[in-house]
Design an enzyme around this catalytic site. Sequence first.
Site, mmCIF file in Angstrom:
data_model
loop_
_atom_site.group_PDB
_atom_site.id
_atom_site.type_symbol
_atom_site.label_atom_id
_atom_site.label_comp_id
_atom_site.label_asym_id
_atom_site.label_seq_id
_atom_site.Cartn_x
_atom_site.Cartn_y
_atom_site.Cartn_z
ATOM 1 N N HIS A 16 -60.481 21.553 -2.518
ATOM 2 C CA HIS A 16 -59.540 20.819 -3.368
ATOM 3 C C HIS A 16 -58.822 19.728 -2.567
ATOM 4 O O HIS A 16 -58.711 18.585 -3.019
ATOM 5 C CB HIS A 16 -58.532 21.807 -3.968
ATOM 6 C CG HIS A 16 -57.432 21.162 -4.745
ATOM 7 N ND1 HIS A 16 -57.512 20.980 -6.118
ATOM 8 C CD2 HIS A 16 -56.250 20.626 -4.356
ATOM 9 C CE1 HIS A 16 -56.411 20.367 -6.519
ATOM 10 N NE2 HIS A 16 -55.627 20.137 -5.478
ATOM 11 N N GLU A 17 -58.353 20.065 -1.383
ATOM 12 C CA GLU A 17 -57.617 19.075 -0.582
ATOM 13 C C GLU A 17 -58.540 17.945 -0.123
ATOM 14 O O GLU A 17 -58.171 16.773 -0.160
ATOM 15 C CB GLU A 17 -56.949 19.754 0.624
ATOM 16 C CG GLU A 17 -55.941 20.839 0.262
ATOM 17 C CD GLU A 17 -54.839 20.349 -0.668
ATOM 18 O OE1 GLU A 17 -54.533 19.145 -0.680
ATOM 19 O OE2 GLU A 17 -54.281 21.181 -1.406
ATOM 20 N N HIS A 21 -59.061 15.385 -2.805
ATOM 21 C CA HIS A 21 -58.006 14.372 -2.960
ATOM 22 C C HIS A 21 -58.313 13.155 -2.074
ATOM 23 O O HIS A 21 -58.110 12.012 -2.475
ATOM 24 C CB HIS A 21 -56.635 14.930 -2.557
ATOM 25 C CG HIS A 21 -55.931 15.710 -3.627
ATOM 26 N ND1 HIS A 21 -55.696 15.228 -4.906
ATOM 27 C CD2 HIS A 21 -55.369 16.952 -3.607
ATOM 28 C CE1 HIS A 21 -55.036 16.138 -5.611
ATOM 29 N NE2 HIS A 21 -54.835 17.197 -4.851
ATOM 30 N N GLU A 74 -54.775 16.195 -10.031
ATOM 31 C CA GLU A 74 -55.027 17.614 -9.757
ATOM 32 C C GLU A 74 -56.315 18.082 -10.391
ATOM 33 O O GLU A 74 -57.133 18.750 -9.769
ATOM 34 C CB GLU A 74 -53.854 18.455 -10.287
ATOM 35 C CG GLU A 74 -52.651 18.436 -9.409
ATOM 36 C CD GLU A 74 -52.994 18.769 -7.984
ATOM 37 O OE1 GLU A 74 -53.621 19.811 -7.747
ATOM 38 O OE2 GLU A 74 -52.688 17.964 -7.102
HETATM 39 ZN ZN LIG Z 1 -53.881 18.950 -5.211
#
Ligand SMILES: [Zn+2]
Length: 258
Positions: free
Chosen positions: A135-136, A139, A193
């Site tokens: 997830h990071e 980004h 997100e």
């Molecule tokens: Zn995030």
Amino acid sequence: MKNVILYLMLGLGILSCSKVPITGRRQNNLMKETNLIEMSKKQYADFLAKSKVLPDNDPRAQRVLRVGNRIKDATEKFLTSKGYAKRLNGFEWEFKTVDEDIVNAWCMPGGKVCVYTAILKLCKTDDELAVVMGHEIAHAIARHGNERMSNQMLVNGVGSVLAPQDPNQVSIFQQVFMGSATLGMLKYGRNHESEADKLGLVFLKIAGYKPEAAIGFWEKMASTGGQKPPEIFSTHPSDERRIKDIKEFLTEIDTYIN
Ligand SMILES: [Zn+2]
């Protein structure tokens, strides 16, 4: 007004328009990503210098390195095969573990990753850790930091657009990335997100981890809230809808991989 300025700059070729992998969303960024990556490198080094970074031979740091490198290798291969190799320009990956009681992790532009020991402890399996790190990393690949910077630049006035190393630009960087107590904990909106969830799930799946682990992980995060919700919640809006969206995406994930 903001839109007028954006389109004006697009027309003048100041803005770069590109497409986010997997979601196909078009994005306009005011900063050259490579400039943002250069700024991140310095800020990351400053952060590490004043943090309790675990040595690479610590088993916890080794775990973060192992999972991070596996996702990195698979992601690089995947992006290159899909024609998105340019997204990796200037990336110099680093995976560091910081010994602090913070339930969070982040990745700065250019692949500078930090995982705090408190969230590491909550990740019972490498699949769960891959959910967090995927997830990071997503980004950064999706250049969400640049979009946040761009918005802040419009708020502050567009003068600094033409001078990327301008002190004003450094100050905007600090507002965006260090606005809250801890470096890198920038607050993303729901769209970012949701996009990072999707990209992250693809990245961890192609690295050989189980994307289904995301459901249990986020449910666990939601239930361990107690009086003080985990930091990953305050920086990563999370709720039932997120878990529902992840479940839905998992039914179609293979169409993005093959
Ligand atoms: Zn995030």
